[in-house]
Design a protein around this motif. Structure first.
Motif, PDB file in Angstrom:
ATOM      1  N   SER A 529      39.290  40.280  44.286  1.00 44.49           N
ATOM      2  CA  SER A 529      40.287  40.152  43.219  1.00 44.49           C
ATOM      3  C   SER A 529      40.481  38.692  42.819  1.00 44.49           C
ATOM      4  CB  SER A 529      41.608  40.791  43.620  1.00 44.49           C
ATOM      5  OG  SER A 529      42.257  40.018  44.581  1.00 44.49           O
ATOM      6  N   THR A 530      40.367  37.758  43.757  1.00 45.01           N
ATOM      7  CA  THR A 530      40.484  36.356  43.352  1.00 45.01           C
ATOM      8  C   THR A 530      39.242  35.915  42.579  1.00 45.01           C
ATOM      9  OG1 THR A 530      39.741  35.712  45.559  1.00 45.01           O
ATOM     10  CG2 THR A 530      42.085  35.556  45.132  1.00 45.01           C
ATOM     11  N   LEU A 531      38.085  36.459  42.960  1.00 46.02           N
ATOM     12  CA  LEU A 531      36.870  36.143  42.212  1.00 46.02           C
ATOM     13  C   LEU A 531      36.986  36.665  40.777  1.00 46.02           C
ATOM     14  CD1 LEU A 531      33.851  36.867  44.596  1.00 46.02           C
ATOM     15  CD2 LEU A 531      34.271  34.750  43.348  1.00 46.02           C
ATOM     16  N   ARG A 532      37.642  37.815  40.644  1.00 49.25           N
ATOM     17  CA  ARG A 532      37.745  38.440  39.332  1.00 49.25           C
ATOM     18  C   ARG A 532      38.802  37.748  38.470  1.00 49.25           C
ATOM     19  NH1 ARG A 532      39.681  44.680  38.908  1.00 49.25           N
ATOM     20  NH2 ARG A 532      40.539  44.600  36.822  1.00 49.25           N
ATOM     21  N   HIS A 533      39.945  37.443  39.074  1.00 47.86           N
ATOM     22  CA  HIS A 533      41.040  36.917  38.263  1.00 47.86           C
ATOM     23  C   HIS A 533      41.100  35.386  38.238  1.00 47.86           C
ATOM     24  CE1 HIS A 533      42.490  40.926  37.651  1.00 47.86           C
ATOM     25  NE2 HIS A 533      42.727  41.133  38.929  1.00 47.86           N
ATOM     26  N   PHE A 534      40.502  34.746  39.210  1.00 46.13           N
ATOM     27  CA  PHE A 534      40.562  33.274  39.255  1.00 46.13           C
ATOM     28  C   PHE A 534      39.177  32.660  39.446  1.00 46.13           C
ATOM     29  CE2 PHE A 534      44.554  35.000  40.815  1.00 46.13           C
ATOM     30  CZ  PHE A 534      45.481  34.354  40.023  1.00 46.13           C
ATOM     31  N   PRO A 535      38.200  33.064  38.618  1.00 47.47           N
ATOM     32  CA  PRO A 535      36.842  32.551  38.830  1.00 47.47           C
ATOM     33  C   PRO A 535      36.780  31.035  38.723  1.00 47.47           C
ATOM     34  CG  PRO A 535      37.000  33.656  36.706  1.00 47.47           C
ATOM     35  CD  PRO A 535      38.275  33.937  37.425  1.00 47.47           C
TER      36      PRO A 535
END
Lengths: 555, 179, 235
Positions: A529-535
């Motif tokens: 989810s961090t990769l998705r929302h905070f790339p």
């Protein structure tokens, strides 16, 4: 005890409590106890005597009122006036002002230090106003160590109703009708689960209560067990009747000393009254409950691992199918539900499934308890209808970010959940919406982060937790979480390259899909989810391979 | 035009080179298609530009590190030859211990040394890295040939395929072997 | 047992019910990779190499623990399964210190075989190089934790077949280790019967007799299953 005696007892208890016009509740949850609540309670009782109010005001210890960092809390009913951070030596003045001068002490009111105009009636405070309490309704109101008081508040009425006027099928139909879903995190329809266990023919079935709350920052189950243990017990008893089980186990996390103590007290009292044991309330239904204490393994919250642990084996999960409903504890059909799920049962039976399903959303009925923590003004335990937006929870109930901080993300579902960024603040908190954002409802942990939080480090932190808590049985989770942690550490240390991010992506999906149980299956969620929302946070940390080569480092 | 072939030996035991020699008379087939322009037993000239570089051994020191970077620049196809190059193998067994312990075990506490415990530290000597790395942890590797050593048949198969502009596939050819 | 129909990789197969997907695959010569499975022992689905895709099931299930059901549509050969098998074997190699060149089991190792089967030529993940003990205290056998893949076949054979219960598991996550008794040297075990079944059950070079050198180890894991069958006949 028979039915009549239960009714008589309820009436007597009601009369006894109605005798008093006021009630002073002293929160004796773990956090308030830690800040000297017992002394406060002692002082409250002494001062009521000293003021000559013995016949008008009763004083009691209660469970959690939801504002753990404002404790010790003292609540006056029926005015709903809450005083915060009460020191034992202040009690005398407080009570005098409240009951003799009829002028509540403004500077000790709840949120007096943060709100310009604190509310005398706490129910008008936005923190409570937006809440809707089913599970926590009597938590912080009744004495959790007194079965009589529970009975006075309609306790065991639902059980009596189920036992004497409903067939097991009716009970299951009612639960199905309520559309209640498992509150442990996965959200499986509770009625369907009960029905499956009910349908298996076996002379021995079990009911298990999962109270191994292991998520960091989550304390929903603890508060319910501490504040209203009988409600959980009653839920288990109704479940036992519905699925045809004669034995129940409450598996409670070992660190929850007070919850264990209070639940055991509840068991003793119920046994004494004959609410547990053979031929309960004159029926031919027999049911008994034992407490099992967890030894601190996160994975034991997974149902098959929990079963192994109850059986006295090493707490490792086993593959499903077969599901516990078919082949659970000692190979027998077993119903496992979370503490919070059981706490919902009695109100549903008492008020009907229809009533319950009116709250919440179409797919997620009822309310959910969240443990609100992190960078937020008013943290604590809240109960809101399913589908309440994250924005309402964070800004209306929680009062927003303290100081001049800005909201960045909210982490739901603990180490198995994901981070929800600012642009999705209006998401309704229900199973499907959270899932679509790559997070989960989980058991209800809700950690708010402000702009100062480093999302890569957040992902690394949760991965470290999962890596340490992986049981080590299956390869993807055991090695995969370690690998992902090491790769995340590289990125945090400024030694990560795009290649590492690619490897992380691949590993995350692999661990999610190939792991044996839900721990591995959800461990990559914070990362994904961090990769998705905070790339961009990852991208900013990466270095080119040349930089590493220059330092003779491993690529 | 004949291809240029070079072999090099980093942190390894030369066993893979021995195995290469075991291709026996098939070396003539190789010689038809390629000139062997550089090899550990030929001379000490810098590594030239080549079509194929067979690299034995892992990266254990600053010298190896620089060398493999240089080779990567010079070679069109880089072949990691043998388990040491692919997964550090025996050379990597010192990775379980700190370098100081490894040095002490070899130069101080070993029963066979003179007891003075002198550690080699001449400026001309290579400096050991704390951790032995396989080739693909330092550079991009094009062809991987595991085995300790890879058999002569495997080496010949790989060479022959590469010299005929085909990519060898050890898995399909059933020539995978570790150890 | 009633006969049911299942479809594996598009092939229609008639089989009796109550058996696992792995058993059906074996009976029909459909290759299925396994490491923690050993005939004669209870399956635990830990190595995740036998994962299969089943139509209508959104999770991947382990073939060794999942029973077939009528009209089940199973795939064992999709790209995803193959990719995951490769990653699993890679992780096994990266996790501990599998130095094939100096291992007694070299050439007779199920982990090597799995590596060849998935076409693994190198490991893309950083090696962890953990510090692992080698327990040589037993008069005849060695337990080398460097080569252990935590399949727990030794634990299960000791408990379920020999009935001695010498082997156990301690710790969690990547610190997990096989232990003798309560983590005491194997040679001091008061439960070990020196039967040697764990030596044969071990798929790698983690447990081996002292009398063998590098690459010399021969094992006979099928013995466990045969033993269990023979015992059934005696009962």
């Amino acid at each position: 005890m028979n039915r009549q005696e239960l009714t008589v007892m309820a009436d007597q208890a009601k009369t006894k409590h109605h005798h008093f016009s006021k009630k002073v509740c002293v929160c004796c949850g773990t956090s308030c106890m830690a800040s000297n609540a017992e002394k406060v309670l002692e002082q409250v009782q002494q001062n009521i005597d000293a003021l000559g109010l013995k016949d008008e005001v009763e004083a009691n210890l209660t469970g959690c009122m939801g504002l753990c960092n404002q404790g010790p809390l003292v609540k006056v009913l029926p005015d709903h006036t809450i005083y915060q951070k009460v020191e034992p030596e202040e009690v005398g003045d407080l009570l005098k002002a409240q009951f003799v001068d009829k002028q509540p002490k403004k500077d000790k009111l709840l949120f007096a230090d943060t709100r310009p105009e604190p509310f005398v009636n706490a129910n008008e405070d936005p923190f409570f106003k937006k809440q809707h309490k089913i599970i926590l309704k009597n938590c912080g109101v009744i004495n959790p160590e007194d079965i009589e008081e529970y009975i006075a508040y309609d306790g065991y009425k639902a059980f009596d109703k189920a036992l004497n006027s409903m067939l097991p099928e009716d009970v299951i139909a009612e639960i199905k009708h309520s559309r209640l879903r498992g509150r442990g995190g996965a959200g499986y329809p509770t009625g369907m689960k009960w029905e499956t266990v009910y349908k298996y023919v076996n002379n021995q079935k079990y009911v298990v209560c999962n109270g191994d709350e292991g998520d960091p920052g989550a304390f929903m189950n603890r508060s319910v067990l501490e504040g209203n243990p009988h409600s959980v017990l009653e839920g288990m008893m109704i479940a036992g009747y519905a699925v045809g089980a004669s034995k129940g186990y409450a598996y409670i996390r070992g660190e929850y000393r007070l919850a264990i103590k209070r639940f055991e007290t509840a068991l003793k009292q119920a046994k004494k009254l004959g609410l547990l044991g053979k031929n309960i309330l004159g029926s031919n239904f027999s049911f008994d409950v034992e407490v099992r204490i967890g030894a601190g393994a996160f994975v034991c919250g997974e149902e098959t691992a929990l079963i192994a642990s109850i059986e006295g084996k090493r707490g490792t999960p086993s593959p499903r199918p077969p599901y516990p409903a078919e082949c659970g504890l000692w190979g027998k059909p077993t119903l496992i539900n979370n503490v919070e799920t059981y706490a919902n049962i009695a109100p549903i039976i008492l008020n009907g499934g229809e009533w319950f399903s009116e709250t919440g959303t179409a797919k997620s009925a009822g309310t959910k308890v969240f443990a609100l923590a992190g960078k937020i003004k008013y943290s604590g335990l809240i109960e809101v209808p399913m589908g309440t937006s994250l924005r309402e929870i964070v800004f209306d109930i929680g009062g927003g970010i303290p100081g001049d901080g800005e909201f960045k993300a909210a982490q739901t579902g603990g180490p198995s959940g994901g981070c929800i960024p600012e642009q999705h603040l209006d998401v309704g908190m229900d199973y499907e919406s959270l899932m679509s954002l790559g997070s989960i409802m989980g058991s209800g942990g809700l950690i708010v982060m402000d702009k100062s939080s480093d999302m890569v480090d957040v992902a690394r932190f949760f991965m470290e937790f999962c890596m340490d808590e992986s049981c080590g049985k299956c390869a993807p989770c055991r090695v995969g979480t370690r690998m992902m942690h090491d790769l995340l550490q590289r990125i945090v240390d400024g030694k990560g390259t795009q290649h590492d991010v690619d490897r992380l992506q691949e590993l995350a999906v692999y661990v999610k899909e190939a792991s044996l149980c839900g721990l591995g299956g959800s461990a990559p969620n914070p990362l994904l989810s961090t990769l998705r929302h905070f790339p961009e946070e990852y991208a900013n940390r990466l270095v080119s391979p040349e930089v590493l080569i220059h330092q003779h480092l491993e690529l | 035009m004949k291809k240029k072939l070079a072999t090099v030996w980093l942190g390894g035991c030369s066993g893979c080179h021995m195995s290469l020699l075991d291709i026996d008379e098939r070396i003539l087939e190789v010689a038809k298609l390629a000139d062997i322009v550089k090899c550990p037993i030929v001379d000490g000239k810098p590594f030239p530009e080549v079509d194929i570089a067979l690299v034995e051994g892992s990266v254990t020191s600053d010298e190896h590190y620089e060398e493999i970077l240089h080779i990567r620049k010079q070679a069109k196809v880089l072949v990691a030859l043998g388990d040491c190059a692919v997964m550090t193998n025996i050379t990597g067994m010192r990775n379980y211990f700190p370098l100081q312990e490894v040095m002490a075990a070899a130069y101080t506490h070993s029963p066979s040394n003179d007891g003075e415990g002198m550690w080699p530290n001449h400026a001309a000597l290579l400096k050991l890295h704390g951790k032995v790395l396989p080739l693909q942890s330092v550079v991009t590797v094009d062809v991987v040939v595991p085995g300790c050593p890879p058999s002569a048949d495997t080496i010949f198969y790989v060479l022959y395929e590469l010299l005929n502009d085909r990519m060898p596939d050890l898995s399909t050819a059933q020539k995978l072997k570790y150890g | 047992m009633p006969i049911i129909t299942v479809y594996i990789n598009g092939q229609k197969i008639l089989t009796e019910s109550g058996v696992t997907i792995l058993e059906v695959c074996k009976a029909n010569n459909i290759p299925m990779l396994t490491l923690c499975h050993l005939k004669g022992l209870h399956d635990i689905g830990a190595c995740r190499l036998c994962l299969v895709e089943i139509e209508g099931v959104n999770r991947l299930l382990s073939g060794c623990t999942t029973q077939v059901a009528d009209n089940m549509i199973i795939r064992t050969d999709t790209d995803r399964i193959k990719r995951y098998q490769r990653i699993t074997v890679e992780l096994f190699f990266a996790e501990r210190n599998h130095v094939c060149a100096v291992c007694v089991a070299n050439g007779n190792c199920e982990l090597q075989q799995a590596g060849y089967a998935v076409g693994l030529d190198h490991i893309r993940y950083p090696f962890l190089y953990p510090e692992c003990n080698v327990d040589t205290s037993h008069p005849w056998f060695v337990m080398d934790h460097n080569r252990c893949i935590m399949c727990t076949r030794c634990v299960r054979v000791c408990t379920q077949v020999e009935g001695a219960g010498n082997w156990g598991v301690m710790n969690r996550g990547h610190d997990v280790r096989i232990i003798s008794d309560f983590n005491t040297p194997w040679g001091e075990s008061i439960t070990c019967t020196d039967c040697g079944k764990c030596v044969h059950a071990c798929p790698t070079g983690a447990i081996w007799p002292k009398a063998v050198a590098q690459g010399q180890l021969t094992k006979y894991p099928e013995m466990i299953g045969e033993l269990v069958e023979k015992r059934k006949l005696l009962q």
